[in-house]
Design a protein around this motif. Structure first.
Motif, PDB file in Angstrom:
ATOM      1  N   ASN A 165       0.812  -1.214   0.000  1.00 36.06           N
ATOM      2  CA  ASN A 165       0.000   0.000   0.000  1.00 36.06           C
ATOM      3  C   ASN A 165       0.849   1.269   0.000  1.00 36.06           C
ATOM      4  O   ASN A 165       0.361   2.340  -0.371  1.00 36.06           O
ATOM      5  CB  ASN A 165      -0.946   0.007   1.197  1.00 36.06           C
ATOM      6  CG  ASN A 165      -1.952  -1.133   1.132  1.00 36.06           C
ATOM      7  OD1 ASN A 165      -2.418  -1.485   0.039  1.00 36.06           O
ATOM      8  ND2 ASN A 165      -2.282  -1.714   2.276  1.00 36.06           N
ATOM      9  N   ASP A 206       4.413   0.155   4.740  1.00 33.57           N
ATOM     10  CA  ASP A 206       3.098  -0.220   5.261  1.00 33.57           C
ATOM     11  C   ASP A 206       3.161  -1.312   6.309  1.00 33.57           C
ATOM     12  O   ASP A 206       2.119  -1.795   6.771  1.00 33.57           O
ATOM     13  CB  ASP A 206       2.196  -0.659   4.106  1.00 33.57           C
ATOM     14  CG  ASP A 206       2.830  -1.782   3.290  1.00 33.57           C
ATOM     15  OD1 ASP A 206       3.994  -2.161   3.589  1.00 33.57           O
ATOM     16  OD2 ASP A 206       2.181  -2.260   2.343  1.00 33.57           O
ATOM     17  N   GLY A 207       4.387  -1.759   6.693  1.00 28.76           N
ATOM     18  CA  GLY A 207       4.544  -2.788   7.712  1.00 28.76           C
ATOM     19  C   GLY A 207       4.315  -4.197   7.195  1.00 28.76           C
ATOM     20  O   GLY A 207       4.076  -5.110   8.000  1.00 28.76           O
ATOM     21  N   ILE A 263       2.175  -8.921   8.256  1.00 31.90           N
ATOM     22  CA  ILE A 263       1.831  -7.496   8.285  1.00 31.90           C
ATOM     23  C   ILE A 263       1.802  -7.027   9.731  1.00 31.90           C
ATOM     24  O   ILE A 263       1.193  -7.666  10.599  1.00 31.90           O
ATOM     25  CB  ILE A 263       0.467  -7.251   7.613  1.00 31.90           C
ATOM     26  CG1 ILE A 263       0.513  -7.705   6.152  1.00 31.90           C
ATOM     27  CG2 ILE A 263       0.086  -5.787   7.697  1.00 31.90           C
ATOM     28  CD1 ILE A 263      -0.829  -7.689   5.478  1.00 31.90           C
ATOM     29  N   LYS A 268       1.234  -3.250  11.201  1.00 30.46           N
ATOM     30  CA  LYS A 268       0.988  -1.868  10.807  1.00 30.46           C
ATOM     31  C   LYS A 268       1.676  -0.853  11.699  1.00 30.46           C
ATOM     32  O   LYS A 268       1.845   0.308  11.312  1.00 30.46           O
ATOM     33  CB  LYS A 268      -0.510  -1.618  10.789  1.00 30.46           C
ATOM     34  CG  LYS A 268      -1.230  -2.385   9.696  1.00 30.46           C
ATOM     35  CD  LYS A 268      -2.696  -2.028   9.636  1.00 30.46           C
ATOM     36  CE  LYS A 268      -3.408  -2.775   8.499  1.00 30.46           C
ATOM     37  NZ  LYS A 268      -4.843  -2.420   8.418  1.00 30.46           N
ATOM     38  N   THR A 269       2.070  -1.269  12.904  1.00 29.55           N
ATOM     39  CA  THR A 269       2.749  -0.323  13.814  1.00 29.55           C
ATOM     40  C   THR A 269       4.219  -0.120  13.460  1.00 29.55           C
ATOM     41  O   THR A 269       4.890   0.692  14.092  1.00 29.55           O
ATOM     42  CB  THR A 269       2.648  -0.837  15.253  1.00 29.55           C
ATOM     43  OG1 THR A 269       3.246  -2.143  15.329  1.00 29.55           O
ATOM     44  CG2 THR A 269       1.192  -0.910  15.698  1.00 29.55           C
ATOM     45  N   SER A 277       7.205   0.383  10.367  1.00 31.75           N
ATOM     46  CA  SER A 277       7.552   0.690   8.978  1.00 31.75           C
ATOM     47  C   SER A 277       8.894   0.034   8.682  1.00 31.75           C
ATOM     48  O   SER A 277       9.934   0.465   9.206  1.00 31.75           O
ATOM     49  CB  SER A 277       7.633   2.202   8.763  1.00 31.75           C
ATOM     50  OG  SER A 277       8.030   2.495   7.450  1.00 31.75           O
TER      51      SER A 277
END
Length: 1216
Positions: free
Chosen positions: A483, A504-505, A522, A524-525, A527
């Motif tokens: 993303n 986007d992790g 994944i 998300k916290t 990068s």
């Protein structure tokens, strides 16, 4: 841990450090790179590292002590520190760490050591700008003072010969302090508010030269301004386009940013990329500009303004003052030999790179290949560089118009993929260039990589990954799933899968054949910034902004290792899969053992001064390469704890192939042919020039040698005169010393005799006094004895009287006891008084005699003093003798001084020779490397030392050699006399040999004639016997017998023989004797002519012998003796041959006497025998002429031989 990393080599320079270039010795320099200081050996291209302190936020300044033993490094951690290292220790041990004490100091901007290396000054930063003075070995702050409140301080320094004087310069500041009484007091009062002093240097103990921001040089003496000059006029801007890189108010002014002094003058920067050399003039304290040195433009640079705009930040001169090195604000190092600059006085000289050209901005891309030991880097300075990690050399570099964000090397090392701001370009690595081959429409490609097989490459386009074929350049796959921007991609070893991570992790695993996503993780916290894949392609390692390392397997995070509040920027895994390397945002490198431990355990190394952007391990697991935002490239050697490299499973052999363009190859081949032709022409020209120079130099050398010989002869004559003067002075001195010694001996003898007489008189007086004392003592004893006898008698009488009275007056005893006792007491008193009187008299007598003895002793001591004075005079005379000896030694020293003058002249000769050699070497080797010139200089210095030692040794051997030469001269004179005798005997023997040869040849001709006659008579006799035998057959027939005998007569006897018989018998020997006499007369004339020619030749030889020098070698004499011996042998052989010929002649004469009877019987021959005799006469005449010609040829040959022998024997010996 089993695996560790050690720094092997580094490419780069930290430009923001004050005084960032220092000379440790003639071959070693020190400069900062990353968070380390590098000791770089210029000749051996070898580096050693001085690591910075842990958690350091960067270096600010460097300083080296005067004795070049200690290095001071200013760093900033929680508070500013200065670390002092000992450079003589192998590990560069950290000696002391200095701080500001109780004062809060953020940074130390500049430092300096005292001349004796005991004190250190450090200038703290703003806002207080406090100057600290330490006795650094004791960590003691000696004094502090606030310098300024307005502008920065640029430089501090000590007086080179006085620890108590300190100079500080900066914006509006130029102060000289004097340390006394634990305080720093300012000694000058110059108003400098309008000047910004960027640098300064001490020219003498009282003079300081300072450079300003406006291009002015100011000379201060004793704190007062002495003179001021402008380096150059204000430079006009060439075009407005050149000003786009600088908006500074004084960008067009030539700022003096660096200055350094040396023995002949000083060097200073003169604007951007320019250095001026100033030298002293004949006028006191004045300097003139002699040379200008500039930074050369880059070969492959498309924008020359960047190189022209470089500012010189530091200048440094080697300890021998042969090399000038400089560092610039763009992180480049340059050097130049001052000798080369001197050769280019009329032209502008140019610097050369000290090692290589470095990146001067953030390095964004890094890649290695499999088939070659190459490293490719790209940077925001718009350049792409190819390095060799085995030879530590910059192989190739090129600058472009756009910024380069990523780079990837093909596994073969022949192609390179570079992501620019406008396009992605595939380029070929040629021999000396990087040529664009194919362009792809991918803008701002931040990440690209080749597959391990080289048939694919992946390029990141924002959040999309494009995979292309390297063969067809077609896009095979388009991987979409992220993303946000993709930060890193990596192929597996078998190229079957591709791993990517993004902002986007997400960490995705892609199938490179189908393009499908096989696994994902994944978070998300976080990068992610870097990802690595294990050799089995089942485990991934990712780092990101959450300060941890994650191990991902089957889309699950198995383990997570925290990095303790330090952001990890990149990660790499070794090919063996046992070690993980992590780069951090603080510039440190961490080595972690795999599999990961429960506890957070790693080894951390201080590497870069900025975040590590990329990190790669070579294919053979031997080297780790890291790059950073500080523009430095570090090469780490992967080793075990024992310091040995990791074992390789297979030995990797690198290829040596290179690519080249056909047109370039043809052009270069043509250029090679042309250059070879030019080289041949130049070689011929050089040969001609060298031959001419050799002749000129030989003439000069001959002239110098003649001058030196004349000087040596004159000095020898002076030496002989001095020797004679010395001998005369020594003789006079010896005579004077002998006279003084004789006088001294006489005076000593007289003094001794007089003193002995005085001593004898005093001794006699002493004996007389002793006799008198003895007599007085005897008389006194007799008086005492008589007194005692009288007293005893009186006592006896009184006792008798008292006894009588007692008998008579026994009654009155009691009455008179008191009276008797009183009288007894009176008597005792009287005796005591008498004894005291006698004792007093004896004491007086003793005192008198003792006083007399003291006087005699004093006289004796006076005599001893006189003896001491005479001894002192004797010692003074000895001192005078020693002074004379000292004068003799002074004369010897004068002789030695003269010898030293001779040696100095010889040294001047050798110096001229070496100067000639140096100039020839400079002319011939102008285009050679600096390293060869240094080696030649070293060898020339060594040869100079050897020649000086030989000259001294030969000078010591002059006197014995002169004696030997004199002896050899005497021997040569004797040998010349012997030679003359030998020549005379040789001439006589040669004449005898010629006579004997002539006689021998005449005898040979006579013998041959007789042998022919004998043969002819033998043939006639045989024929006559045959015919006679035929006649004997008709002995019974008289008629036939008569006819046959008549035929015999007709056949063998001619009528002319019968008629001319008497004449023939008389005329033939006469004719022979006449011819013999004629030839003997001819031979006598030839002998006379030969003797006359030999006399003339001897006279010429004697004249030549008088003119030539009498220095002939003994080997020539030995050769002549050998020739004489050979001649004697030839004479003996000829004598033996003569003897044998005489014997043969005697035998032939006996045979001829026997044959006379046969001739008598054959006198009745016919006209045939007469014809034969005439033929024999003609043959004899021709043979005699041949003999004469042979004799003439022999005489000519002997003359030539004599000439050659005399010329060879009379050649001049070479001068000693």
């Amino acid at each position: 841990m089993a695996t560790v990393a050690a720094p092997s080599h580094v490419f780069g320079l930290r430009a923001g450090v004050k005084n960032n270039l220092l000379y440790l010795d003639e071959q070693t320099i020190i400069f900062p790179c990353g968070n380390n200081c590098v000791r770089y050996n210029i000749d051996q291209k070898f580096q050693r590292f001085i690591p910075g302190t842990e958690r350091s936020q960067g270096m600010h300044a460097l300083a080296i002590s005067t004795n070049r033993r200690y290095l001071a490094v200013s760093e900033c951690r929680e508070k500013a520190t200065i670390t002092v290292f000992d450079l003589e220790q192998e590990q560069n041990r950290r000696r002391k760490v200095l701080t500001g004490g109780e004062m809060v100091v953020d940074e130390f901007v500049c430092m300096a050591f005292s001349p004796d290396s005991k004190y250190l000054i450090g200038q703290a930063g703003g806002p207080d700008w406090t100057l600290f003075l330490w006795m650094w070995e004791k960590k003691k702050v000696m004094a502090t003072v606030n310098i300024s409140n307005n502008g920065p301080i640029n430089q501090v320094s000590f007086n080179p010969q006085d620890n108590s004087k300190i100079c500080v310069s900066g914006k509006g500041v130029f102060k000289i302090f004097h340390y006394a009484g634990e305080t720093l007091k300012q000694t000058n009062a110059f108003k400098t508010d309008s000047h910004n002093f960027l640098c300064h240097t001490w020219m003498t103990t009282e003079q300081v030269l300072a450079g300003t921001e406006t291009g002015q040089l100011m000379m201060f003496e004793s704190g007062r301004l002495r003179w001021e000059i402008n380096v150059t006029s204000v430079q006009k801007t060439e075009s407005e386009s050149k000003q786009q890189y600088s908006d500074e108010p004084f960008s067009a002014l030539p700022q003096v940013t660096a200055i350094v002094s040396y023995s002949n003058g000083f060097a200073c920067s003169m604007g951007q990329g320019t250095v001026c050399l100033f030298e002293k003039t004949e006028k006191a304290d004045l300097y003139k500009k002699t040379r200008v040195i500039k930074i050369p433009p880059k070969r492959f640079s498309n924008d020359l303004s960047l190189t022209e705009k470089q500012k010189i930040s530091t200048l440094c001169i080697s300890p021998s003052e042969e090399t000038l090195v400089a560092s610039t604000d763009l992180g480049q190092l340059y050097s130049i030999h001052l000798s080369i600059a001197e050769l280019q006085k009329g032209e502008c000289a140019y610097f050369e790179y000290l090692s290589h050209s470095f990146h001067n901005n953030i390095i964004t891309g890094l890649s290695t290949c499999i088939r070659k030991p190459l490293i490719a880097t790209s940077s925001l300075d718009r350049s792409v560089r190819i390095w060799n990690f085995e030879t530590n050399v910059l192989e190739l570099y090129k600058e472009f118009q756009e910024e380069a964000y990523s780079v990837a090397l093909h596994p073969t090392g022949l192609y390179i993929l570079v992501g620019f701001s406008d396009k992605l370009r595939l380029m070929t690595l040629l021999m000396d260039d990087i040529k664009i081959f194919k362009e792809f429409t991918i803008r701002n490609c931040r990440e690209c990589t080749f597959s391990h097989g080289g048939h694919l490459f992946a390029a990141v386009n924002g959040n999309v990954i494009n995979i292309y074929s390297t063969i067809t350049f077609e896009e095979i796959l388009n991987l979409k799933g992220h993303n946000e921007k993709v930060q890193a991609v990596a192929f597996s070893l078998n190229d079957s899968c591709l791993v990517s991570c993004g902002m986007d992790g997400a960490v995705y695993e892609w199938n490179t054949l189908s393009g499908t996503r096989e696994s994902e993780s994944i978070l998300k916290t976080c990068s992610y910034t870097g990802v690595a894949i294990s050799p089995d392609a089942k485990t991934f390692f990712a780092v990101g902004t959450d300060c941890s390392l994650k191990e991902i397997h089957n889309s699950q995070i198995l383990k997570e290792m925290s990095s303790r509040d330090v952001v990890c920027t990149t990660v790499a895994l070794s090919r063996s899969g046992r070690t993980i390397f992590i780069g951090t945002s603080t510039g440190t490198l961490r080595v972690i053992k795999y599999p990961l431990m429960i506890q957070n355990d790693w080894i951390e190394y201080q590497a870069h001064a900025g975040p590590i952007t990329k990190m790669v391990i070579t294919f053979d697991d031997q080297f780790l390469i890291t790059v950073s935002e500080d523009g430095c490239l570090f090469i780490w050697k992967i080793i075990d704890k024992e310091g040995q490299g990791l074992k390789r499973e297979k030995e990797l052999i690198y290829s040596e192939e290179i690519l080249t363009n056909k047109l370039d190859f043809d052009e270069k081949s043509k250029m090679l042919l042309e250059l070879n032709a030019k080289v041949e022409e130049l070689q011929e020209d050089n040969k001609c020039q060298l031959s001419l120079k050799d002749t000129e130099y030989n003439k000069k050398i001959n002239e110098l040698s003649e001058k030196c010989m004349q000087q040596i002869i004159s000095l020898n004559a002076e030496k002989e005169v001095l020797k004679k003067e010395k001998d005369n002075q020594q003789e006079a001195h010896n005579k004077a010393i002998s006279d003084i010694l004789e006088r001294h001996d006489k005076e000593l003898h007289d003094m001794e005799s007089s003193n002995n007489q005085k001593l004898m008189l005093e001794y006699e007086k002493y004996q007389e006094l002793q006799l008198k004392l003895h007599n007085v003592q005897q008389e006194y004893e007799q008086q005492l004895h008589s007194m005692e006898e009288s007293k005893t008698q009186a006592l006896e009488d009184m006792m008798q009287s008292y006894e009588a009275k007692m008998e008579e007056k026994m009654i009155l005893v009691n009455q008179y006891q008191d009276e008797s006792q009183q009288r007894f007491k009176e008597f005792e008193e009287h005796i005591r008084q008498e004894e005291e009187d006698t004792d007093a008299e004896i004491h007086d007598i003793r005192m008198k005699y003792e006083q007399n003895l003291r006087e005699e002793k004093k006289a004796h001591s006076k005599l001893k003093v006189e003896l001491d004075t005479t001894k002192k005079r004797f010692h003074d005379l000895q001192r005078e003798i020693e002074n004379g000896n000292l004068e003799i030694e002074k004369l010897k020293q004068e002789v030695q001084r003269l010898q030293a003058v001779i040696k100095s002249l010889e040294n001047d000769i050798t110096g001229l020779k070496t100067a000639i050699q140096n100039r020839d070497g400079i002319i011939q080797d102008k285009e050679k490397n600096i390293f060869q010139l240094k080696k030649k200089n070293d060898t020339l210095n060594k040869t100079l030392e050897v020649m000086e030692f030989r000259a001294e040794y030969m000078q010591e051997q002059i006197e014995p050699k002169e004696n030997e030469i004199q002896q050899q001269k005497d021997q040569m004179v004797e040998m010349e006399g012997e030679l003359k005798e030998f020549h005379k005997t040789n001439i006589q023997l040669e004449l005898k040999i010629a006579e004997l040869n002539l006689k021998l040849k005449t005898k040979d001709t006579e013998v041959h004639k007789e042998l022919k006659k004998v043969q002819d008579t033998g043939v006639l006799v045989q024929r006559f016997k045959g015919d006679l035998y035929k006649c004997v057959k008709y002995i019974q027939d008289p008629q036939r017998l008569k006819e046959n005998i008549q035929e015999l007569y007709k056949k063998y006897v001619q009528p002319s023989d019968v008629v001319e018989k008497p004449g023939e018998d008389t005329d033939v020997p006469k004719e022979n004797s006449r011819h013999r006499e004629h030839y003997e007369n001819v031979i006598i004339k030839l002998k006379k002519q030969l003797s006359r020619d030999t006399n003339i030749f001897q006279a010429k030889n004697t004249k030549l012998m008088k003119k030539k020098e009498k220095h002939e070698r003994l080997e020539r004499l030995e050769g002549e003796q050998i020739d004489n011996v050979t001649l004697m042998k030839e004479i003996n052989d000829l004598r033996q041959e003569l003897h044998t010929v005489r014997m043969q002649l005697r035998s032939f004469e006996s045979q001829s006497s026997l044959n006379k009877h046969i001739k008598g019987s054959a006198n009745t021959k016919g006209t045939d025998s007469a014809g034969r005799t005439s033929l024999m006469m003609q043959q004899n005449f021709e043979e005699t002429e041949k003999v004469i010609q042979v004799q003439r040829m022999e005489i000519q040959r002997l003359k030539q031989k004599i000439l050659s022998q005399t010329s060879s024997s009379r050649t001049k010996l070479p001068p000693l």
